[in-house]
Design a protein around this motif. Structure first.
Motif, PDB file in Angstrom:
ATOM      1  N   THR A   2      10.291  43.791 126.539  1.00  0.00           N
ATOM      2  CA  THR A   2       9.205  42.864 126.224  1.00  0.00           C
ATOM      3  C   THR A   2       8.700  43.081 124.801  1.00  0.00           C
ATOM      4  N   GLY A   3       8.587  42.016 124.029  1.00  0.00           N
ATOM      5  CA  GLY A   3       8.015  42.079 122.699  1.00  0.00           C
ATOM      6  C   GLY A   3       8.912  42.680 121.629  1.00  0.00           C
ATOM      7  N   ILE A   4      10.124  43.034 121.970  1.00  0.00           N
ATOM      8  CA  ILE A   4      11.008  43.692 121.001  1.00  0.00           C
ATOM      9  C   ILE A   4      11.435  42.720 119.904  1.00  0.00           C
ATOM     10  N   ASP A   5      11.683  41.480 120.257  1.00  0.00           N
ATOM     11  CA  ASP A   5      12.072  40.492 119.235  1.00  0.00           C
ATOM     12  C   ASP A   5      10.953  40.293 118.214  1.00  0.00           C
ATOM     13  N   ALA A   6       9.707  40.244 118.684  1.00  0.00           N
ATOM     14  CA  ALA A   6       8.572  40.093 117.769  1.00  0.00           C
ATOM     15  C   ALA A   6       8.431  41.316 116.878  1.00  0.00           C
ATOM     16  N   LEU A   7       8.708  42.488 117.434  1.00  0.00           N
ATOM     17  CA  LEU A   7       8.646  43.719 116.644  1.00  0.00           C
ATOM     18  C   LEU A   7       9.733  43.722 115.579  1.00  0.00           C
TER      19      LEU A   7
END
Length: 333
Positions: A184-189
Motif C-alpha cells: 500500500t502506498g509504495i507507488d506514491a512513495l
C-alpha cells in the motif's frame, strides 16, 4: 553566515602525499572505512588518512554518506584515502549518544528526508517525530512523514493516525500511508523519491528495510521481527549505505535511531524550527517571547484555544531543555 545549527563544516587534511587525485561521492560508511563512487563511476574503498580539522561542528563521524570528497591514491593501489570534503549543501545531525558534546551526522547533501514512523509495534512518539522534523528544518533539509504498517492498526490507532496526519499536514509536511507488507502506498512513495537523493530514517522495527527491499530489490536488506517483550525493533542495518533507485535518484539507508538529541540549538532558535509555532509567534506581544510564561503570548493562547496541537507544544518544551548534560547518552535511551 556564522554560528547556528545551519553552519556547514569544512573538512581539511593536514598533510598527505600521493600521485593520483580522484573526486566522488561517499555511498557507504561502516565507521572504519568508506566506499566512494568516483565521478567516473569507479567504486573505491577508502579510509581517512591524517589529521582532519572540522570547523563549525564536532562530530563522531567527520565523513558521512552523501559527502562529496577528494581522494588520493597511489599508482597501482586498489584503495585510497579521503583527504578533503566539499562544502555540504545540507545535512542531518543529532547529538551523539555516547558523547553528548559531539554530534553524529546521519547523511549529507539530501534532497528529501523521509521519516518512517509506526504508531504501534513499535511506537514512534510525537516527541521523536518533532525532533527530527525540527532538525531537518534547521539544517534546511526538506522532510516528509511515512506512516508505515497501516495494515496493522486497530480502530483507536487509526483514529490517532488521522489526527497526526491532520496535524502535520497543517504544518506543511507531506504525509504518506504505507504498508510494506501489502504494498500500500509504495507507488506514491516511489513517485515522491524519483530523481532525488532521499534519506530513510526512523526507529528500528518500523519497516525501513522492508520498504527499501520494495524500492530497491537488489538491496536485499535484512529484516527482523519485533521483540515481543519490549515491542521494539531489532537493528538489521548496521551501517549507512546509498542505493540507486530504478528510474533515477537514490536512497540512503541508515541504522535505526533510538533517541534523537538535538545538537547546537540555542533556546531562542527552537521556535523557528516548529513551523506552526513560528507562524503563531508573529502575533506575540514581545518579539523575544519564549512561549512559556509571557503575557500576550499568541502561542500559549492558541494552545488554550485548541488551535495548536498539545503534542507539538510538549515537544517544543522538551527541546528547550536539551542543554541538560547527558540527557541523550546511550544508557538513558
Amino acid at each position: 553566515m556564522q554560528g547556528g545549527p545551519w553552519a556547514r563544516p569544512l573538512l581539511t587534511i593536514i598533510c598527505f602525499n600521493t600521485t593520483h587525485t580522484l573526486h566522488g561521492t561517499v555511498i557507504k560508511s561502516t565507521g572504519s572505512w568508506y566506499l566512494v563512487r568516483t565521478d567516473e563511476g569507479e567504486c573505491v574503498e577508502c579510509k581517512v588518512k591524517g589529521n582532519f580539522r572540522l570547523r563549525g561542528i564536532r562530530s563522531t563521524n567527520p565523513v558521512a554518506v552523501g559527502d562529496k570528497v577528494t581522494l588520493l591514491r597511489a599508482e597501482g593501489a586498489g584503495n585510497a584515502f579521503i583527504t578533503d570534503i566539499d562544502e555540504r549543501r545540507n545535512y542531518i545531525v543529532r547529538k551523539a549518544s555516547n558523547l553528548s558534546k559531539q554530534s553524529h551526522i546521519l547523511a549529507a547533501n539530501i534532497d528529501l528526508a523521509l521519516l518512517v514512523v509506526t504508531l504501534a509495534r513499535p511506537e514512534t512518539t510525537t516527541t521523536f517525530i518533532d525532533r527530527v522534523l525540527a532538525t531537518a528544518e534547521a539544517y534546511r533539509v526538506p522532510a516528509a512523514l511515512v506512516f508505515n504498517k497501516v495494515d496493522d492498526l486497530n480502530d483507536d490507532e487509526r483514529a490517532t493516525l488521522d489526527y497526526l496526519e491532520a496535524v502535520y499536514t497543517d504544518c506543511g509536511y507531506r504525509c504518506l500511508r504505507t504498508s510494506a507488507l501489502q504494498g500500500t502506498g509504495i507507488d506514491a512513495l516511489r513517485q515522491l523519491m524519483q530523481g532525488q537523493t532521499s534519506l530513510l530514517a526512523g526507529h528500528s522495527g518500523v519497516g525501513k528495510s522492508t520498504l527499501l527491499n520494495l524500492l530497491v530489490p537488489e538491496a536485499n536488506a535484512r529484516t527482523a521481527h519485533i521483540s515481543n517483550v519490549h515491542g521494539t525493533g531489532m537493528h538489521t542495518t548496521t551501517y549507512s549505505e546509498c542505493y540507486d533507485l530504478p528510474g533515477g535518484g537514490s536512497v540512503i539507508d541508515i541504522p535505526g535511531i533510538k533517541g534523537f538529541g538535538t545538537f547546537n540549538f540555542e533556546p531562542a532558535e527552537v521556535a523557528h524550527y516548529f513551523r506552526d509555532i513560528f507562524r503563531l509567534s508573529a502575533d506575540c506581544r514581545f518579539n523575544n517571547c519564549t512561549h512559556t510564561h509571557e503575557p500576550g503570548c499568541a502561542v500559549m493562547q492558541a494552545l488554550a484555544d485548541h488551535q495548536l496541537a498539545p503534542t507539538r507544544y510538549a515537544s517544543y518544551l522538551s527541546m528547550l531543555d536539551d542543554k541538560e548534560e547527558g540527557k541523550y547518552r546511550e544508557k538513558n535511551m
